[in-house]
Design a protein around this motif. Structure first.
Motif, PDB file in Angstrom:
ATOM      1  N   PRO A   3      39.546 104.841   4.844  1.00  0.00           N
ATOM      2  CA  PRO A   3      39.628 105.268   3.404  1.00  0.00           C
ATOM      3  C   PRO A   3      38.790 104.285   2.341  1.00  0.00           C
ATOM      4  O   PRO A   3      37.961 104.730   1.429  1.00  0.00           O
ATOM      5  CB  PRO A   3      41.167 104.816   3.102  1.00  0.00           C
ATOM      6  CG  PRO A   3      41.724 104.846   4.312  1.00  0.00           C
ATOM      7  CD  PRO A   3      40.894 104.257   5.477  1.00  0.00           C
ATOM      8  N   LEU A  46      34.490 111.852   6.207  1.00  0.00           N
ATOM      9  CA  LEU A  46      35.703 111.992   7.020  1.00  0.00           C
ATOM     10  C   LEU A  46      35.538 112.477   8.240  1.00  0.00           C
ATOM     11  O   LEU A  46      36.317 112.002   9.187  1.00  0.00           O
ATOM     12  CB  LEU A  46      36.591 112.761   6.002  1.00  0.00           C
ATOM     13  CG  LEU A  46      37.993 112.724   6.486  1.00  0.00           C
ATOM     14  CD1 LEU A  46      38.829 111.368   6.566  1.00  0.00           C
ATOM     15  CD2 LEU A  46      38.820 113.707   5.347  1.00  0.00           C
ATOM     16  N   ARG A  97      36.054 110.353  12.446  1.00  0.00           N
ATOM     17  CA  ARG A  97      36.848 111.019  13.467  1.00  0.00           C
ATOM     18  C   ARG A  97      36.031 110.750  14.875  1.00  0.00           C
ATOM     19  O   ARG A  97      36.611 110.844  15.919  1.00  0.00           O
ATOM     20  CB  ARG A  97      37.371 112.566  13.391  1.00  0.00           C
ATOM     21  CG  ARG A  97      38.170 112.546  12.200  1.00  0.00           C
ATOM     22  CD  ARG A  97      39.415 111.919  12.316  1.00  0.00           C
ATOM     23  NE  ARG A  97      40.114 112.399  13.587  1.00  0.00           N
ATOM     24  CZ  ARG A  97      41.163 113.299  13.867  1.00  0.00           C
ATOM     25  NH1 ARG A  97      41.587 113.908  12.612  1.00  0.00           N
ATOM     26  NH2 ARG A  97      41.776 113.282  14.791  1.00  0.00           N
ATOM     27  N   PHE A 156      42.568 108.811  13.641  1.00  0.00           N
ATOM     28  CA  PHE A 156      43.723 108.720  12.656  1.00  0.00           C
ATOM     29  C   PHE A 156      44.068 109.959  12.452  1.00  0.00           C
ATOM     30  O   PHE A 156      43.680 111.114  12.559  1.00  0.00           O
ATOM     31  CB  PHE A 156      42.828 108.109  11.498  1.00  0.00           C
ATOM     32  CG  PHE A 156      41.809 108.713  11.086  1.00  0.00           C
ATOM     33  CD1 PHE A 156      41.898 109.672   9.819  1.00  0.00           C
ATOM     34  CD2 PHE A 156      40.437 108.656  11.375  1.00  0.00           C
ATOM     35  CE1 PHE A 156      41.267 110.492   9.267  1.00  0.00           C
ATOM     36  CE2 PHE A 156      39.396 109.389  10.972  1.00  0.00           C
ATOM     37  CZ  PHE A 156      39.475 110.406   9.764  1.00  0.00           C
ATOM     38  N   GLU A 157      45.346 109.634  11.572  1.00  0.00           N
ATOM     39  CA  GLU A 157      46.097 110.952  11.198  1.00  0.00           C
ATOM     40  C   GLU A 157      46.116 110.698   9.544  1.00  0.00           C
ATOM     41  O   GLU A 157      46.172 109.588   8.974  1.00  0.00           O
ATOM     42  CB  GLU A 157      47.542 111.091  11.742  1.00  0.00           C
ATOM     43  CG  GLU A 157      47.284 111.305  13.096  1.00  0.00           C
ATOM     44  CD  GLU A 157      46.690 112.742  13.522  1.00  0.00           C
ATOM     45  OE1 GLU A 157      46.877 113.436  12.645  1.00  0.00           O
ATOM     46  OE2 GLU A 157      46.227 112.934  14.451  1.00  0.00           O
ATOM     47  N   ILE A 158      46.395 111.755   8.896  1.00  0.00           N
ATOM     48  CA  ILE A 158      46.360 111.756   7.213  1.00  0.00           C
ATOM     49  C   ILE A 158      47.890 112.127   6.946  1.00  0.00           C
ATOM     50  O   ILE A 158      48.371 113.441   7.116  1.00  0.00           O
ATOM     51  CB  ILE A 158      45.414 112.623   6.438  1.00  0.00           C
ATOM     52  CG1 ILE A 158      44.082 112.153   7.089  1.00  0.00           C
ATOM     53  CG2 ILE A 158      45.878 112.443   5.046  1.00  0.00           C
ATOM     54  CD1 ILE A 158      43.073 113.278   6.175  1.00  0.00           C
ATOM     55  N   GLU A 159      48.700 111.278   6.615  1.00  0.00           N
ATOM     56  CA  GLU A 159      50.227 111.372   6.351  1.00  0.00           C
ATOM     57  C   GLU A 159      50.820 112.244   5.207  1.00  0.00           C
ATOM     58  O   GLU A 159      51.301 112.858   5.130  1.00  0.00           O
ATOM     59  CB  GLU A 159      50.801 110.009   6.253  1.00  0.00           C
ATOM     60  CG  GLU A 159      50.810 109.061   7.609  1.00  0.00           C
ATOM     61  CD  GLU A 159      51.817 108.140   7.278  1.00  0.00           C
ATOM     62  OE1 GLU A 159      52.733 108.128   6.407  1.00  0.00           O
ATOM     63  OE2 GLU A 159      52.122 107.337   8.328  1.00  0.00           O
ATOM     64  N   PRO A 175      48.320 114.558   3.121  1.00  0.00           N
ATOM     65  CA  PRO A 175      47.185 115.256   2.633  1.00  0.00           C
ATOM     66  C   PRO A 175      46.810 115.594   1.243  1.00  0.00           C
ATOM     67  O   PRO A 175      45.583 115.611   0.803  1.00  0.00           O
ATOM     68  CB  PRO A 175      47.093 116.306   3.654  1.00  0.00           C
ATOM     69  CG  PRO A 175      48.342 116.666   4.117  1.00  0.00           C
ATOM     70  CD  PRO A 175      48.986 115.173   4.159  1.00  0.00           C
ATOM     71  N   MET A 195      46.097 112.641  -0.647  1.00  0.00           N
ATOM     72  CA  MET A 195      44.735 112.286  -0.113  1.00  0.00           C
ATOM     73  C   MET A 195      43.494 113.172  -1.189  1.00  0.00           C
ATOM     74  O   MET A 195      42.574 112.624  -1.562  1.00  0.00           O
ATOM     75  CB  MET A 195      44.367 112.474   0.851  1.00  0.00           C
ATOM     76  CG  MET A 195      42.998 112.118   1.843  1.00  0.00           C
ATOM     77  SD  MET A 195      41.740 112.939   1.537  1.00  0.00           S
ATOM     78  CE  MET A 195      42.133 114.373   2.868  1.00  0.00           C
ATOM     79  N   ARG A 216      44.365 104.622   0.655  1.00  0.00           N
ATOM     80  CA  ARG A 216      44.860 104.345   1.990  1.00  0.00           C
ATOM     81  C   ARG A 216      46.260 104.815   2.199  1.00  0.00           C
ATOM     82  O   ARG A 216      46.610 105.181   3.504  1.00  0.00           O
ATOM     83  CB  ARG A 216      44.529 102.717   2.038  1.00  0.00           C
ATOM     84  CG  ARG A 216      45.008 102.163   3.543  1.00  0.00           C
ATOM     85  CD  ARG A 216      44.624 100.636   3.565  1.00  0.00           C
ATOM     86  NE  ARG A 216      43.127 100.558   3.684  1.00  0.00           N
ATOM     87  CZ  ARG A 216      42.291  99.944   3.022  1.00  0.00           C
ATOM     88  NH1 ARG A 216      42.786  99.149   2.123  1.00  0.00           N
ATOM     89  NH2 ARG A 216      40.992  99.808   3.109  1.00  0.00           N
ATOM     90  N   SER A 256      47.720 107.465   1.346  1.00  0.00           N
ATOM     91  CA  SER A 256      47.608 108.905   1.673  1.00  0.00           C
ATOM     92  C   SER A 256      47.309 108.916   2.988  1.00  0.00           C
ATOM     93  O   SER A 256      47.813 110.152   3.627  1.00  0.00           O
ATOM     94  CB  SER A 256      46.858 109.429   0.763  1.00  0.00           C
ATOM     95  OG  SER A 256      45.305 109.281   0.809  1.00  0.00           O
ATOM     96  N   PHE A 257      46.827 107.934   3.730  1.00  0.00           N
ATOM     97  CA  PHE A 257      46.586 108.014   5.149  1.00  0.00           C
ATOM     98  C   PHE A 257      47.409 107.470   5.951  1.00  0.00           C
ATOM     99  O   PHE A 257      47.795 108.449   6.971  1.00  0.00           O
ATOM    100  CB  PHE A 257      45.052 107.332   5.258  1.00  0.00           C
ATOM    101  CG  PHE A 257      43.795 108.054   4.906  1.00  0.00           C
ATOM    102  CD1 PHE A 257      43.027 108.632   6.126  1.00  0.00           C
ATOM    103  CD2 PHE A 257      43.261 108.166   3.792  1.00  0.00           C
ATOM    104  CE1 PHE A 257      41.980 109.209   5.946  1.00  0.00           C
ATOM    105  CE2 PHE A 257      42.283 109.027   3.428  1.00  0.00           C
ATOM    106  CZ  PHE A 257      41.331 109.347   4.680  1.00  0.00           C
TER     107      PHE A 257
END
Length: 253
Positions: free
Chosen positions: A61, A122, A126, A131-134, A136, A139, A212, A214-215
């Motif tokens: 982030p 972004l 990967r 990583f995952e975006i909790e 979105p 974000m 951060r 949001s991630f």
């Protein structure tokens, strides 16, 4: 509302980006990839995690925000400065286009470029770290708000600057240091209490912290405070832009 004027300004600015893809897109993505290699691999191998997040993912982030801030400023400031420098600003000001439509065209194009770059970075991230975006939606909201806010700030810089050198003063001497000291590569909770308190006066801390969260669902300050700070800077920039068009401040070189 004159949609044809907005579209003309927007298309012109976007066309300039696609004519210089190496400079506008490839260079920022390459430099950000180098950050992933140096900080993610070299330092990340010695620092296992921060707030329960692997260090390589933790800096994602911050690196995206670093690119968004710098590109929004440079795109918007250069976009409005060039008409002033070349004299074509008179054609824009004499056309049946309102100040709102001028800002919408230039700032919309600059924000679009920054968002495009942010999405590419972004996706590139990967390739280096999982990583995952909790959250979105949050974000995306932080991404759009930051791109628009700092594109407005860049628009103000482009109006204020009367030379190419001045275009670089604020991004290089103010924004970039604030971004590096705003928790891009670390959590401000790792700092001594005095330095942590001082960091809370850095507005970039709130942008990076909210982004951060949001991630990973973890942040240095509350997400509500981060969102309020971002909106506060946006309102301030809108007020300054309104004052510029009301007074005609440096609109003509």
């Amino acid at each position: 509302m004159n949609p044809h004027a907005i579209a003309a300004i927007y298309r012109f600015e976007m066309a300039r980006t696609f004519r210089t893809l190496a400079q506008s897109i490839a260079a920022p993505v390459l430099s950000t990839s180098l950050y992933f290699v140096v900080f993610g691999a070299a330092i990340g191998s010695r620092m296992t995690s921060v707030d329960g997040v692997p260090y390589g993912a933790f800096i994602v982030p911050g690196l995206i925000m670093l690119s968004i801030l710098t590109e929004s400023l440079s795109n918007a400031s250069f976009g409005i400065y060039m008409p002033k420098w070349s004299g074509t600003i008179y054609e824009v000001l004499s056309a049946p286009v309102s100040p709102f439509e001028i800002v919408l065209g230039y700032v919309g194009a600059a924000a679009s470029k920054s968002l495009m770059l942010g999405v590419i970075i972004l996706a590139t991230a990967r390739l280096f770290v999982p990583f995952e975006i909790e959250h979105p939606l949050f974000m995306a909201a932080f991404l759009v708000l930051t791109a628009v806010t700092f594109s407005l700030f860049g628009f103000i810089i482009g109006i204020w600057a009367d030379s190419f050198e001045k275009l670089q003063i604020v991004p290089l001497l103010v924004i970039t240091p604030l971004t590096f000291l705003g928790g891009s590569f670390y959590s401000i909770d790792m700092l001594p209490p005095a330095f942590r308190t001082a960091s809370l006066f850095n507005p970039v801390v709130y942008l990076i912290s909210g982004f951060r969260w949001s991630f990973f669902g973890t942040s240095d300050v509350g997400v509500g405070i981060s969102l309020a700070a971002t909106l506060g800077v946006l309102v301030l920039c809108l007020a300054v832009v309104g004052w510029i068009f009301k007074t005609g401040y440096r609109l003509k070189q």
